[in-house]
Each structure stands twice: as structure tokens, then as C-alpha cells.
Design a protein around this motif. Structure first.
Motif, mmCIF file in Angstrom:
data_model
loop_
_atom_site.group_PDB
_atom_site.id
_atom_site.type_symbol
_atom_site.label_atom_id
_atom_site.label_comp_id
_atom_site.label_asym_id
_atom_site.label_seq_id
_atom_site.Cartn_x
_atom_site.Cartn_y
_atom_site.Cartn_z
ATOM 1 N N GLU A 57 0.853 -1.349 0.046
ATOM 2 C CA GLU A 57 -0.144 0.036 -0.028
ATOM 3 C C GLU A 57 0.980 1.276 0.109
ATOM 4 N N ALA A 58 1.739 1.285 0.760
ATOM 5 C CA ALA A 58 3.056 2.388 0.840
ATOM 6 C C ALA A 58 3.250 2.578 -0.558
ATOM 7 N N HIS A 109 4.064 6.143 -4.596
ATOM 8 C CA HIS A 109 4.917 6.020 -5.917
ATOM 9 C C HIS A 109 6.457 5.698 -5.648
ATOM 10 N N LEU A 110 6.624 4.606 -4.997
ATOM 11 C CA LEU A 110 7.868 4.317 -4.409
ATOM 12 C C LEU A 110 8.301 3.608 -5.740
ATOM 13 N N PHE A 133 13.890 8.298 1.639
ATOM 14 C CA PHE A 133 13.533 7.283 2.149
ATOM 15 C C PHE A 133 12.048 7.312 2.746
ATOM 16 N N PHE A 134 11.307 6.372 2.739
ATOM 17 C CA PHE A 134 9.819 6.262 3.220
ATOM 18 C C PHE A 134 9.894 5.167 4.253
ATOM 19 N N PHE A 135 10.153 5.348 5.568
ATOM 20 C CA PHE A 135 10.151 4.324 6.517
ATOM 21 C C PHE A 135 8.835 3.858 6.832
ATOM 22 N N LEU A 162 -1.365 6.808 6.488
ATOM 23 C CA LEU A 162 -1.997 5.923 5.405
ATOM 24 C C LEU A 162 -2.816 4.999 5.928
ATOM 25 N N GLU A 163 -4.243 5.127 5.327
ATOM 26 C CA GLU A 163 -5.159 4.199 5.965
ATOM 27 C C GLU A 163 -4.917 2.808 4.712
#
Ligand code: ATP
Ligand code: MG
Length: 210
Positions: free
Chosen positions: A33-34, A39-40, A112-114, A166-167
Motif C-alpha cells: 500500500e505504501a 509512488h515508490l 526514504f519512506f520508512f 496511510l489508511e
């Protein structure tokens, strides 16, 4: 004239840290979902070495947890698994991992998106250097049953700034419950990917002490 290098957008890297004892569909859904929402470019799963918050418990060997994480992500082309924390001596801290991973990429070429569950984000003040962590990454806080997103408002502003709520579809799955089910001889089908269940069975994990 020398050719002008094309504008390079910064790579967007998701980092999914966890004990993964064992990895389950809650972890995989959070990461996926992340990946879509932000848009990773890819998500790197980082199983912990000796988890700082769980030293008192008996934790499955890092190699078994790494193997299960690999098996669970095998069919996902934009996932990889890092041995960074399991190869580090002593306990792992998110801040050390982020500092080190920054050096894998040219300066300022990566964001970075932890990725963490809400339960983990709400505990961030007990992490090593929470303010520095917030400066090194976006903190994706995915919903998890039983945790109130309003509680994030109590966190200090410096930390809150980094949080991206983020749901996601709520999955009431935890590794703790999966371990208990295996110990009790109950099914874990549809809670973990089949190869993970097969690995647990083959290695006799979580059967409990005789
Ligand atoms: P344990 O019960 O042993 O604590 P766990 O299921 O909480 O295991 P962890 O390895 O502790 O799994 O969690 C790694 C990360 O995944 C944490 O950020 C946690 O919040 C998140 N996470 C785990 N399960 C879920 C879930 N069902 N939904 C959303 N996030 C989850
Ligand atoms: Mg947990």
C-alpha cells in the motif's frame, strides 16, 4: 558543448523494518500500500538483528527470519530484502540503518519512506534519536487495528512533521498470534504466504518447548 545530464528525479525507497517473526500478510499489505500510495521505486524489507525492544523474549534466529522474509517477497518484483541489520553486531536501531543506507546512494539522490504500523509510530519516542530519524526519512504510519490515529497528535512537532498517515485495509494479524497458533497446532493458512507456512513446518518453528 558537453551534453546536459537529464534531470534525475530522486529515487523513492520504501524501507519496511520489522522482526518478521514470522512475516505475515499485514506486513506485506502495509509495504504494498505504501508502494502504490507514495509512488515508490522499491521497498526494502529489513529484518532486525537482535531487536532492541524484544531482547527479553525468545526470538527466532535472524537467519530463519531472513529466509521467511525472502520467501514471502519472492514473487514481488519491486521488493528486496536486506541483510544489513542481521549482520550488524549488537542491537539494531532504525537511525543507524537509515544513516548507513544513505551512503548506498549518491548524495541527495534518494528519499526514504520508512514504513511502520501505527503501533510502532506511537512508540517512536522510545527509539534511539527519534528527531534524527524524522530528519532522515518520511515516516509512513499505516493503520493497524486497535490503535487510534488521533494519538499521533500527541507526538512532538519535530516528529509529527515527518509522518505520512496511510489508511490501509485493516488486517488484525500479528506475529504473536501466528506463533501462538503454531504452538497450539492451529492453522495459519491465509495469514502468511504458503512458502512461509511450509518453512515454519519444515523447520519446526514455534512448536513450543517440550
Ligand atoms: P509481534 O506480534 O511479534 O510484535 P508484529 O505482527 O507486530 O509482531 P513486527 O515485526 O513487530 O510484527 O512489525 C513490523 C512492522 O509491521 C511494525 O511497524 C508494525 O507496526 C507493522 N505491522 C505488523 N503487523 C501489522 C498489521 N497487521 N497491520 C499493519 N501494520 C503491521
Ligand atoms: Mg510488533
Amino acid at each position: 558543448n558537453p551534453p546536459v545530464p537529464p534531470e534525475r528525479a530522486r529515487r523513492r525507497i520504501g524501507i519496511m523494518g520489522g522482526t518478521f517473526d514470522p512475516i505475515h500478510y499485514g506486513h506485506l499489505l502495509a509495504a504494498e500500500e505504501a508502494y502504490s500510495a507514495f509512488h515508490l521505486d522499491e521497498v526494502i524489507f529489513v529484518p532486525t538483528g537482535l531487536p532492541p525492544h524484544k531482547q527479553a523474549d525468545r526470538v527466532t534466529s535472524p537467519e530463519d527470519r531472513y529466509a521467511m522474509t525472502l520467501l514471502a517477497t519472492l514473487d514481488n518484483a519491486h521488493s528486496r530484502v536486506s541483510r544489513l541489520e542481521i549482520e550488524r553486531r549488537g542491537s539494531s536501531h532504525t537511525v543507524d540503518t537509515l544513516r548507513e543506507m544513505r551512503h548506498w546512494y549518491p548524495p541527495d539522490s534518494v528519499e526514504f519512506f520508512f514504513i511502520t504500523g501505527l503501533d510502532a509510530v506511537l512508540e517512536i519516542l522510545s527509539w534511539k534519536n527519534p528527531q534524527e530519524v524524522s530528519g532522515l526519512c518520511h515516516l509512513v504510519a499505516v493503520s493497524r487495528p486497535g490503535y487510534n490515529p488521533k494519538k499521533m497528535e500527541d507526538l512532538p512537532e519535530a516528529v509529527r512533521r515527518a509522518i505520512l498517515p496511510l489508511e490501509i485495509p485493516l488486517l488484525a494479524i500479528s506475529s504473536t498470534e501466528i506463533r501462538q497458533r503454531v504452538t497450539q497446532g492451529r492453522s495459519i493458512r491465509y495469514l502468511v504466504p504458503t512458502p512461509v507456512a511450509q518453512y515454519i513446518e519444515k523447520k519446526g518453528l514455534y512448536r513450543g518447548k517440550p
